[in-house]
Write a protein that holds these residues in place. Structure first.
Motif, PDB file in Angstrom:
ATOM      1  N   GLU A 267       0.839  -1.198   0.000  1.00 18.65           N
ATOM      2  CA  GLU A 267       0.000   0.000   0.000  1.00 18.65           C
ATOM      3  C   GLU A 267       0.876   1.250   0.000  1.00 18.65           C
ATOM      4  N   ALA A 268       1.922   1.227   0.817  1.00 22.10           N
ATOM      5  CA  ALA A 268       2.784   2.402   0.950  1.00 22.10           C
ATOM      6  C   ALA A 268       3.552   2.702  -0.323  1.00 22.10           C
ATOM      7  N   GLN A 269       3.814   1.680  -1.115  1.00 20.09           N
ATOM      8  CA  GLN A 269       4.570   1.872  -2.349  1.00 20.09           C
ATOM      9  C   GLN A 269       3.672   2.346  -3.495  1.00 20.09           C
ATOM     10  N   GLY A 270       2.478   1.769  -3.570  1.00 21.04           N
ATOM     11  CA  GLY A 270       1.625   2.031  -4.722  1.00 21.04           C
ATOM     12  C   GLY A 270       0.650   3.171  -4.542  1.00 21.04           C
ATOM     13  N   SER A 271       0.406   3.587  -3.295  1.00 24.37           N
ATOM     14  CA  SER A 271      -0.611   4.608  -3.026  1.00 24.37           C
ATOM     15  C   SER A 271      -0.015   5.761  -2.232  1.00 24.37           C
ATOM     16  N   ARG A 272      -0.615   6.908  -2.401  1.00 25.22           N
ATOM     17  CA  ARG A 272      -0.230   8.072  -1.613  1.00 25.22           C
ATOM     18  C   ARG A 272      -1.475   8.633  -0.914  1.00 25.22           C
ATOM     19  N   ASP A 273      -2.299   7.710  -0.405  1.00 25.92           N
ATOM     20  CA  ASP A 273      -3.592   8.110   0.151  1.00 25.92           C
ATOM     21  C   ASP A 273      -3.451   9.022   1.365  1.00 25.92           C
ATOM     22  N   ALA A 274      -2.423   8.804   2.187  1.00 23.11           N
ATOM     23  CA  ALA A 274      -2.258   9.660   3.368  1.00 23.11           C
ATOM     24  C   ALA A 274      -1.982  11.107   2.966  1.00 23.11           C
TER      25      ALA A 274
END
Length: 467
Positions: A267-274
């Motif tokens: 999640e941390a690699q593919g998304s920048r949701d935060a």
């Protein structure tokens, strides 16, 4: 490895793609130069907070690599010392790459690797520090660059924006107390409504800013989750398991932030949701600021033909043609910042949608926009507090006259004479330009004592039944 070219102004640097000429005095090397030449797009460089965050990650990474035996301690110490100088802002001009570059931020990560390698080699003299093998050990652009964005964002939120908002909150709170007995007409739909106090309005403004601070504090732990350790695709290939925990522990100590390793590296690699979430918080704060600034403009409008309930500090002439005109320049600056922040948020949200399979590929533009939003809101909040709010004065008599003139104060007659009778009195008041007290006495609907109680405008601001 570098050699001096025939030109006195350039030297030749070599990377896996061959030789390229680099300015002689530059601390960067081949890959940075390729990026400079490939992206002559906007002239905008990555921000100083991001440069600092990248440098600190490299320093912590070097120390962690040294502790686990991945890097010679002598080389690690040299890299860390060089990174400290970069983090202090001594070499900001050595980061020339355009914001609009490769979407992973690889160009800027290599820019940092090369500058630190050059500086560390200068420190050691007899050892050539290599950008990929040494300064990038146990790392990938794909986990370092997003980690740097998170670190820079978290730091700016905690140490720049929150203090600025606290100052604005304090200024608004002081005015809420100062104006707590200044009664005025409330307004809904821009039409006269039942009375409020100016202090009540300012208490609402302060609350909006305080809620904004709460929102920042809520999102901060998620922004502080770092992808570091995931390397290329989230699996952590080429990074010892101990690397990320040790590096993040050092950063947590140095930065006084609740930094943690990502709970899920994919999640941390593919998304920048935060970051998208944090940008949404910034947009919300900006909307609060717009409401406050716009209200101040309305209440200060005039001086003769507007509301004129408050007076803002006179800061500068307002017109090149109309003598004596003074405008609400700070609230106008606030409104323009809000427009920019909303635009930045749209860019961050769109950038956040570019998480394709194992990597988001709009990292630099996300970084630029979210950090700019934080800096803009921080600066304009300080300006609003000290160049505007602190100097606001109330026109107490005008405010009270508006309250007494508002036909909506007839609302308090409802419990005494009923809605329909109150409506007739209010319509007659408007038609005959007479005050409500005179009319209810003329029609014998209330005694003078009852009328005074029912039409006490200050009592109306406290809620409940009047009289």
């Amino acid at each position: 490895m570098s050699t001096t070219s025939n030109s006195q102004n350039f030297r030749l640097e070599h990377d896996s793609m061959g030789d390229i000429a680099v300015p002689l005095q530059a601390k960067w090397q081949a890959q940075t130069q390729r990026a400079v030449e490939n992206f002559p797009i906007s002239g905008l460089r990555i921000s100083k907070p991001l440069i600092r965050a990248l440098a600190l990650i490299k320093s912590a990474g070097a120390m962690a690599n040294s502790q686990i035996g991945t890097l010679d301690p002598k080389i690690a110490n040299a890299i860390s010392s060089a990174a400290e100088r970069v983090a202090n802002g001594d070499f900001d001009d050595e980061f020339p790459i355009d914001v609009f570059q490769t979407g992973s931020g690889t160009s800027s990560n290599m820019n940092m690797n090369e500058v630190l390698a050059t500086l560390a080699s200068e420190i050691l003299v007899d050892v050539t520090v290599k950008p990929n093998d040494h300064t990038n050990a146990s790392q990938s652009s794909n986990d370092v660059f997003p980690s740097a964005i998170h670190l820079a964002t978290a730091s700016e939120l905690k140490f720049n924006l929150i203090p600025a908002l606290l100052e604005l909150s304090a200024s608004l709170g002081s005015k809420a107390i100062e104006f707590e007995s200044v009664v005025k007409s409330g307004r809904t739909h821009l039409m006269d409504a039942t009375p409020v106090t100016l202090g009540q309005e300012f208490s609402g403004y302060r609350a909006a800013i305080d809620y904004g601070i709460e929102r920042i504090e809520s999102v901060l732990p998620r922004v502080c989750e770092m992808p570091l350790g995931g390397t290329a695709v989230g699996t952590g290939i080429n990074a010892p398991k101990e690397f990320a925990p040790k590096a993040i522990a050092l950063l947590r100590e140095w930065m006084d932030l609740p930094l943690t390793e990502a709970r899920n590296h994919f999640e941390a690699q593919g998304s920048r949701d935060a970051l998208v979430e944090a940008s949404g918080v910034l947009r919300t704060i900006a909307i609060s600021l717009y409401k406050i600034a716009n209200d101040l403009r309305w209440m200060a409008s005039g001086p003769r033909c507007g509301l004129g309930e408050i007076h803002l500090p006179d800061l500068q002439p307002g017109s090149s043609i109309m003598p004596g005109k003074v405008n609400p320049v700070v609230p106008e600056a606030v409104c323009q910042v809000v427009a920019q922040v909303i635009g930045n948020d749209a860019a961050v949200a769109f950038g956040g949608s570019a998480g394709i399979l194992e990597l988001n590929v709009m990292l630099p533009v996300i970084a630029r926009n979210i950090i700019e939003s934080i800096e803009l809101i921080s600066s304009v909040s300080i300006a609003l507090a000290h160049k505007c709010v602190d100097g606001i004065e109330a026109d107490v008599e005008r405010c009270r006259n508006y309250a007494l003139s508002s036909p909506s104060i007839g609302t308090s007659l409802n419990p005494y004479i009923g809605y329909e009778a109150a409506a007739k009195i209010i319509k007659r008041s408007l038609a005959e330009n007479k005050d409500l007290r005179t009319l209810v006495l003329e029609e014998g609907l209330l005694t003078p004592e009852e009328a005074d109680k029912a039409l006490d405008v200050f009592a109306m601001t406290k809620g409940g039944l009047i009289g």
